[in-house]
Design a protein around this motif. Sequence first.
Motif, PDB file in Angstrom:
ATOM      1  N   ASP A 181       0.863  -1.180   0.000  1.00 53.15           N
ATOM      2  CA  ASP A 181       0.000   0.000   0.000  1.00 53.15           C
ATOM      3  C   ASP A 181       0.906   1.238   0.000  1.00 53.15           C
ATOM      4  N   THR A 207      -2.837   5.991  -4.279  1.00 49.64           N
ATOM      5  CA  THR A 207      -3.990   6.874  -4.116  1.00 49.64           C
ATOM      6  C   THR A 207      -3.728   8.242  -4.730  1.00 49.64           C
ATOM      7  N   SER A 209      -5.178  10.680  -3.137  1.00 48.78           N
ATOM      8  CA  SER A 209      -5.620  11.495  -1.994  1.00 48.78           C
ATOM      9  C   SER A 209      -4.514  12.308  -1.337  1.00 48.78           C
TER      10      SER A 209
HETATM   11  N1  PMP Z   1      -3.711   3.381   2.891  1.00 49.04           N
HETATM   12  C1  PMP Z   1      -3.186   4.083   3.907  1.00 49.04           C
HETATM   13  C2  PMP Z   1      -1.930   3.590   4.552  1.00 49.04           C
HETATM   14  C3  PMP Z   1      -3.817   5.249   4.360  1.00 49.04           C
HETATM   15  O1  PMP Z   1      -3.324   5.938   5.393  1.00 49.04           O
HETATM   16  C4  PMP Z   1      -4.999   5.683   3.701  1.00 49.04           C
HETATM   17  C5  PMP Z   1      -5.683   6.977   4.086  1.00 49.04           C
HETATM   18  N2  PMP Z   1      -6.117   7.160   5.316  1.00 49.04           N
HETATM   19  C6  PMP Z   1      -5.521   4.910   2.670  1.00 49.04           C
HETATM   20  C7  PMP Z   1      -4.834   3.774   2.272  1.00 49.04           C
HETATM   21  C8  PMP Z   1      -6.808   5.247   2.001  1.00 49.04           C
HETATM   22  O2  PMP Z   1      -6.727   6.388   1.215  1.00 49.04           O
HETATM   23  P1  PMP Z   1      -7.832   6.766   0.152  1.00 49.04           P
HETATM   24  O3  PMP Z   1      -9.020   5.848   0.340  1.00 49.04           O
HETATM   25  O4  PMP Z   1      -8.150   8.184   0.401  1.00 49.04           O
HETATM   26  O5  PMP Z   1      -7.196   6.532  -1.192  1.00 49.04           O
END
Ligand code: PMP
Length: 358
Positions: A181, A207, A209
Motif C-alpha cells: 500500500d 492513491t 488522496s
Molecule cells: N492506505 C493508507 C496507509 C492510508 O493511510 C490511507 C488513508 N487514510 C488509505 C490507504 C486510504 O486512502 P484513500 O481511500 O483516500 O485513497
Amino acid sequence: MSRFMSARFSSLEEYVPGEQPRDMQYVKLNTNESPFPPSKEVIDAINLEEVSKLNLYPDPTAKGLKERLAARYGFGVENIFVSNGSDDILNFAFMAFCDKNCGVAYPKISYGFYEVYAALYSIDAKEIALKEDFSIDIRDYFNAGRTIVIANPNAPTGLLLSKEDIKKILDANKDNIVLIDEAYIDFGGESCVELVHEYDNLLVVRTFSKSRCLAGARLGFAIASKELIQDLEKIKFSTNPYNINRISLLAGEAAIDSDSYYFDRAKEIMAAREFTVTELKKRGFTMTDSYANFIFAKHNKICGEEIYLKLKSRGVLVRHFSKTEITEYNRITIGTKEQMQVLINAIDDILEKKGCAK
Ligand code: PMP
C-alpha cells in the motif's frame, strides 16, 4: 443496532476516520490530506459540460484514466485498476485474495482499516509486532503462507522499506499475494511498482488522496499482473461497476497530466517536514524517520493525549491513537510551512504553561 442486522456483523468494530469537527476553524493536521488545492488543470477539467452530463452513468471501464496511468507508469492498460479511493481497492483485495483457506498478515501497528476488513470478511488475521523502534523485520514475513499487506511507508510510523526488502518478501512468498500500500510513497520513498514486471504475486495500491491533492475526489489505483487486475475487476463488477463518478474521472485524468505541479508540492511538503522535525527536536520531541506527509512524534515529558487535547484547544488538530504501544505519540500531518509554524507556536505555548519551555 437494529434487530435486522446480520449476526455476521454484530460484533464488527468499524473504522473510525480522523475527526472532522465543524465547531471552529482548525489547522487540520489529522487526516494526512494535502494542504494544497488540486492543479489548475484539474480545476479547469471539471467543467460545466461534464456537470450537465451527470444524468448519465460514468464509463464503468474508466478507459481514459487507465490509459493515462498506464502511460505514466510504463504498463499496459490491463495492468491498471482504478477505484473509489484506495480504501475501495483494499476492500476488493481482501475480498478477492483472502478467505477461510487463506488468511492475512500485516504489521500490528499499521493502517487501521486492515483489521477492519479482516473482521468484515471473517479472515484469520496475523498481526505481526514491529520491532522496538517501530521498524518492520522483513524476516517475519518470509514464508507467511497467507496474503501479506504492508503499507510502505508504514502508517502511522512513516518508516520505509527499501525496494530490495520488498523483493526479498516477494521471493519468500511466491505462492501468496503481497499487497504493498503505497499511499505515501511520493514523499521521498522509492516505489516498488517496477517489480510488477517481475512478480505475478505483487499488487501495488496507490492513491490520488495525498500527493495528488485529491482526497475529496475519492480516487485510487492499483498496478499488478493482468490476472490480478482481472480478479479485482470481477469483484468491482459484482458490487458497483460505476464506482468512479464522472467528475472524479476527469479530475484524475487531468491530475496525471499535471505531474510537475504535484512533484513540486511534494517537495514543499518534504521541506516543511524537515523544518518541523528540526523545530520539534529542539523542543524535546523524538520522532521516527518519516518518509510520509506526516510525522510520528512524542514528547519527553508530556503524554501524547495531553498534547493532542491541548493542541486541539488551541485550534490545531493532530491524530492521537489509543493503542497502548503508540499512545505516547501523535501523528502530525505535514501542511504548509505556515501551518507548521502555527503548530510550533502552539507547542511553545503548551510547553511554557507546563513550565518545560526550551
Ligand atoms: N492506505 C493508507 C496507509 C492510508 O493511510 C490511507 C488513508 N487514510 C488509505 C490507504 C486510504 O486512502 P484513500 O481511500 O483516500 O485513497
